[in-house]
Motif scaffolding. Structure first.
Motif, PDB file in Angstrom:
ATOM      1  N   GLY A 149       0.813  -1.207   0.000  1.00 54.34           N
ATOM      2  CA  GLY A 149       0.000   0.000   0.000  1.00 54.34           C
ATOM      3  C   GLY A 149       0.848   1.258   0.000  1.00 54.34           C
ATOM      4  N   ALA A 150       0.189   2.379  -0.207  1.00 52.76           N
ATOM      5  CA  ALA A 150       0.839   3.689  -0.178  1.00 52.76           C
ATOM      6  C   ALA A 150      -0.219   4.715   0.196  1.00 52.76           C
ATOM      7  CB  ALA A 150       1.480   4.029  -1.522  1.00 52.76           C
ATOM      8  N   SER A 151       0.242   5.904   0.585  1.00 55.81           N
ATOM      9  CA  SER A 151      -0.686   6.972   0.953  1.00 55.81           C
ATOM     10  C   SER A 151      -0.125   8.309   0.480  1.00 55.81           C
ATOM     11  CB  SER A 151      -0.898   6.993   2.470  1.00 55.81           C
ATOM     12  OG  SER A 151      -1.836   7.992   2.829  1.00 55.81           O
ATOM     13  N   TYR A 152      -1.012   9.120  -0.113  1.00 58.04           N
ATOM     14  CA  TYR A 152      -0.637  10.441  -0.607  1.00 58.04           C
ATOM     15  C   TYR A 152      -1.605  11.473  -0.031  1.00 58.04           C
ATOM     16  CZ  TYR A 152       1.998   7.607  -3.887  1.00 58.04           C
ATOM     17  OH  TYR A 152       2.869   6.678  -4.431  1.00 58.04           O
ATOM     18  N   THR A 153      -1.047  12.577   0.494  1.00 57.42           N
ATOM     19  CA  THR A 153      -1.849  13.634   1.095  1.00 57.42           C
ATOM     20  C   THR A 153      -1.458  14.971   0.471  1.00 57.42           C
ATOM     21  OG1 THR A 153      -0.226  13.848   2.882  1.00 57.42           O
ATOM     22  CG2 THR A 153      -2.138  12.419   3.292  1.00 57.42           C
ATOM     23  N   PRO A 154      -2.338  15.979   0.554  1.00 52.41           N
ATOM     24  CA  PRO A 154      -2.017  17.286  -0.041  1.00 52.41           C
ATOM     25  C   PRO A 154      -0.796  17.929   0.614  1.00 52.41           C
ATOM     26  CG  PRO A 154      -4.364  17.106   0.420  1.00 52.41           C
ATOM     27  CD  PRO A 154      -3.704  15.931   1.083  1.00 52.41           C
ATOM     28  N   VAL A 155      -0.002  18.640  -0.181  1.00 51.61           N
ATOM     29  CA  VAL A 155       1.118  19.387   0.368  1.00 51.61           C
ATOM     30  C   VAL A 155       0.578  20.548   1.191  1.00 51.61           C
ATOM     31  CG1 VAL A 155       2.649  18.759  -1.516  1.00 51.61           C
ATOM     32  CG2 VAL A 155       1.299  20.848  -1.681  1.00 51.61           C
ATOM     33  N   GLU A 156       1.351  20.995   2.164  1.00 53.73           N
ATOM     34  CA  GLU A 156       0.898  22.047   3.065  1.00 53.73           C
ATOM     35  C   GLU A 156       0.582  23.331   2.293  1.00 53.73           C
ATOM     36  OE1 GLU A 156       2.423  24.325   7.141  1.00 53.73           O
ATOM     37  OE2 GLU A 156       3.609  22.714   6.225  1.00 53.73           O
ATOM     38  N   GLY A 157      -0.575  23.913   2.570  1.00 55.51           N
ATOM     39  CA  GLY A 157      -0.985  25.149   1.927  1.00 55.51           C
ATOM     40  C   GLY A 157      -1.711  24.979   0.617  1.00 55.51           C
ATOM     41  N   SER A 158      -1.864  23.739   0.137  1.00 57.36           N
ATOM     42  CA  SER A 158      -2.550  23.531  -1.137  1.00 57.36           C
ATOM     43  C   SER A 158      -4.057  23.667  -0.960  1.00 57.36           C
ATOM     44  CB  SER A 158      -2.225  22.141  -1.688  1.00 57.36           C
ATOM     45  OG  SER A 158      -2.675  21.133  -0.791  1.00 57.36           O
ATOM     46  N   LYS A 159      -4.726  24.135  -1.999  1.00 60.49           N
ATOM     47  CA  LYS A 159      -6.172  24.308  -1.974  1.00 60.49           C
ATOM     48  C   LYS A 159      -6.803  23.179  -2.775  1.00 60.49           C
ATOM     49  CE  LYS A 159      -5.952  29.342  -1.491  1.00 60.49           C
ATOM     50  NZ  LYS A 159      -6.354  30.662  -2.059  1.00 60.49           N
ATOM     51  N   THR A 160      -7.148  22.115  -2.089  1.00 63.14           N
ATOM     52  CA  THR A 160      -7.742  20.951  -2.720  1.00 63.14           C
ATOM     53  C   THR A 160      -8.739  20.315  -1.770  1.00 63.14           C
ATOM     54  OG1 THR A 160      -7.283  18.731  -3.632  1.00 63.14           O
ATOM     55  CG2 THR A 160      -5.826  19.532  -1.904  1.00 63.14           C
ATOM     56  N   ILE A 161      -9.729  19.647  -2.334  1.00 66.09           N
ATOM     57  CA  ILE A 161     -10.705  18.950  -1.495  1.00 66.09           C
ATOM     58  C   ILE A 161     -10.240  17.538  -1.154  1.00 66.09           C
ATOM     59  CG2 ILE A 161     -12.637  20.292  -2.404  1.00 66.09           C
ATOM     60  CD1 ILE A 161     -13.369  17.829  -4.102  1.00 66.09           C
ATOM     61  N   LEU A 162      -9.154  17.090  -1.767  1.00 72.14           N
ATOM     62  CA  LEU A 162      -8.639  15.762  -1.472  1.00 72.14           C
ATOM     63  C   LEU A 162      -8.048  15.720  -0.067  1.00 72.14           C
ATOM     64  CD1 LEU A 162      -6.839  14.563  -4.730  1.00 72.14           C
ATOM     65  CD2 LEU A 162      -8.825  13.523  -3.647  1.00 72.14           C
ATOM     66  N   ALA A 163      -8.451  14.714   0.708  1.00 73.16           N
ATOM     67  CA  ALA A 163      -7.833  14.482   2.021  1.00 73.16           C
ATOM     68  C   ALA A 163      -6.665  13.523   1.880  1.00 73.16           C
ATOM     69  CB  ALA A 163      -8.860  13.930   3.000  1.00 73.16           C
ATOM     70  N   ASN A 164      -6.843  12.475   1.092  1.00 76.93           N
ATOM     71  CA  ASN A 164      -5.760  11.538   0.813  1.00 76.93           C
ATOM     72  C   ASN A 164      -6.197  10.557  -0.265  1.00 76.93           C
ATOM     73  OD1 ASN A 164      -7.533  10.151   2.768  1.00 76.93           O
ATOM     74  ND2 ASN A 164      -6.023   8.523   2.628  1.00 76.93           N
ATOM     75  N   ILE A 165      -5.210   9.943  -0.891  1.00 73.04           N
ATOM     76  CA  ILE A 165      -5.405   8.814  -1.802  1.00 73.04           C
ATOM     77  C   ILE A 165      -4.534   7.691  -1.275  1.00 73.04           C
ATOM     78  CG2 ILE A 165      -5.147   7.951  -4.155  1.00 73.04           C
ATOM     79  CD1 ILE A 165      -5.519  10.785  -5.151  1.00 73.04           C
ATOM     80  N   SER A 166      -5.140   6.546  -0.942  1.00 76.23           N
ATOM     81  CA  SER A 166      -4.408   5.468  -0.267  1.00 76.23           C
ATOM     82  C   SER A 166      -4.723   4.111  -0.897  1.00 76.23           C
ATOM     83  CB  SER A 166      -4.754   5.445   1.230  1.00 76.23           C
ATOM     84  OG  SER A 166      -4.484   6.691   1.828  1.00 76.23           O
ATOM     85  N   PRO A 167      -4.136   3.800  -2.047  1.00 74.05           N
ATOM     86  CA  PRO A 167      -4.388   2.496  -2.665  1.00 74.05           C
ATOM     87  C   PRO A 167      -3.742   1.358  -1.890  1.00 74.05           C
ATOM     88  CG  PRO A 167      -2.677   3.672  -3.855  1.00 74.05           C
ATOM     89  CD  PRO A 167      -3.194   4.623  -2.815  1.00 74.05           C
ATOM     90  N   LEU A 168      -4.409   0.212  -1.893  1.00 76.62           N
ATOM     91  CA  LEU A 168      -3.892  -0.970  -1.196  1.00 76.62           C
ATOM     92  C   LEU A 168      -4.270  -2.218  -1.980  1.00 76.62           C
ATOM     93  CD1 LEU A 168      -3.713  -1.743   2.535  1.00 76.62           C
ATOM     94  CD2 LEU A 168      -4.897  -3.391   1.081  1.00 76.62           C
ATOM     95  N   VAL A 169      -3.333  -3.158  -2.080  1.00 77.98           N
ATOM     96  CA  VAL A 169      -3.561  -4.452  -2.736  1.00 77.98           C
ATOM     97  C   VAL A 169      -3.196  -5.553  -1.751  1.00 77.98           C
ATOM     98  CG1 VAL A 169      -2.948  -5.962  -4.660  1.00 77.98           C
ATOM     99  CG2 VAL A 169      -3.022  -3.488  -5.003  1.00 77.98           C
ATOM    100  N   ARG A 170      -4.087  -6.542  -1.618  1.00 77.82           N
ATOM    101  CA  ARG A 170      -3.837  -7.667  -0.705  1.00 77.82           C
ATOM    102  C   ARG A 170      -4.296  -8.955  -1.371  1.00 77.82           C
ATOM    103  NH1 ARG A 170      -7.327  -6.437   3.199  1.00 77.82           N
ATOM    104  NH2 ARG A 170      -5.859  -5.179   4.407  1.00 77.82           N
ATOM    105  N   TYR A 171      -3.546 -10.028  -1.172  1.00 74.71           N
ATOM    106  CA  TYR A 171      -3.984 -11.345  -1.647  1.00 74.71           C
ATOM    107  C   TYR A 171      -4.084 -12.303  -0.466  1.00 74.71           C
ATOM    108  CZ  TYR A 171      -4.440 -15.724  -4.092  1.00 74.71           C
ATOM    109  OH  TYR A 171      -4.920 -16.940  -4.533  1.00 74.71           O
TER     110      TYR A 171
END
Length: 273
Positions: A149-171
């Motif tokens: 898995g991984a997690s991506y969050t907005p850089v400080e001061g950015s104007k975006t509605i995204l809180a995070n994108i966190s894809p994960l793969v499991r078998y």
């Protein structure tokens, strides 16, 4: 064929995450204004109480009460998180024995651990982990599996509605003991062989409120017999204070060639300490 395919999928996810981390400044920030925060592990302990109600297409329903606990991990330079889930389940409907309906019994208990070491895939910036499902409760079998898995969050001061994108793969790969095999236990469920995909996206509605997609219920591919389960899953979370959060959510199947449920509603209360 199935095992090489799964190895290819996991390798692809690792390679993609590595490329994304290496090109973070030129691609992720430029297009999405996000930073890789996969190694930002919470130092807090989290205790969650969940309730679920799920139904299928045959008037069968399942109620689930679940306890979930997150434990921060720190072993030398390694950082990560351990998560323990345990539950009680009540089934009712025409497909379940009348004498057992309306009674809660032990459900699945599972342990998930993820994290990374700065000297292991240091340029990647993702998470490696594994899950174990214990052989008691209504599952009746062992199951183990790796996850990436991984997690991506907005850089400080950015104007975006995204809180995070966190894809994960499991078998997950299920197996049983001789004493609990299908030959000795007629109620043993089919052994798990499935790929689980969580394309988790968080949207910030207010500073204290998010709507999260595919956070609790992900996409499943049944590698044993084929078939997909693809739900539309959304959960609204609201933080009351630094130590208290509650959430409500629902999921509805969109593609169901691998039967799981038709729809489900759920909620939780969470305590940070």
């Amino acid at each position: 064929m199935r095992q090489p395919l799964l190895l290819i999928l996991l390798s692809f996810c690792i390679s993609s995450a590595s490329i994304a981390a290496d090109n973070e400044t030129s691609s992720t920030k430029d297009y999405f204004n996000l930073k890789n925060s996969s190694w930002s592990y919470s130092p807090e302990h989290i205790l969650e109480f969940w309730g679920y109600h799920a139904a299928d297409n045959a008037s069968n329903s399942t109620d689930t009460l679940k306890l979930r606990y997150y434990q921060p991990l720190s072993i030398g330079a390694m950082r990560g998180t351990a998560r323990l889930d345990t539950e009680y389940v009540r089934n009712y409907g025409p497909s379940f024995p009348a004498e057992n309906q309306g009674q809660y019994s032990a459900g699945n208990t599972l342990l998930t651990v993820w994290g990374n070491h700065p000297n292991f895939f240091s340029s990647w910036g993702g998470n490696l982990g594994a899950r174990v499902i214990f052989p008691f409760g209504n599952q009746g079998q062992w199951a183990v599996g790796p996850q990436v898995g991984a997690s991506y969050t907005p850089v400080e001061g950015s104007k975006t509605i995204l809180a995070n994108i966190s894809p994960l793969v499991r078998y997950m790969y299920g197996f049983d003991t001789k004493k609990n095999s299908s030959q000795n236990n007629s109620t043993q469920s089919p052994l798990i062989r499935r790929l689980e995909l969580f394309p988790t996206i968080g949207i910030q509605i207010t500073p204290a409120t998010q709507i999260r997609f595919w956070d609790e219920n992900g996409i499943i591919y049944n590698s044993a017999g084929g078939g997909w389960f693809v739900p539309l899953d959304a959960m609204v979370t609201h933080r009351i204070s630094k130590h208290f959060l509650f959430a409500v959510g629902a999921a509805k199947q969109v593609v169901q060639t691998y039967n799981q449920y038709n729809w489900t509603v759920y909620g939780k209360v969470a305590f940070n300490f």
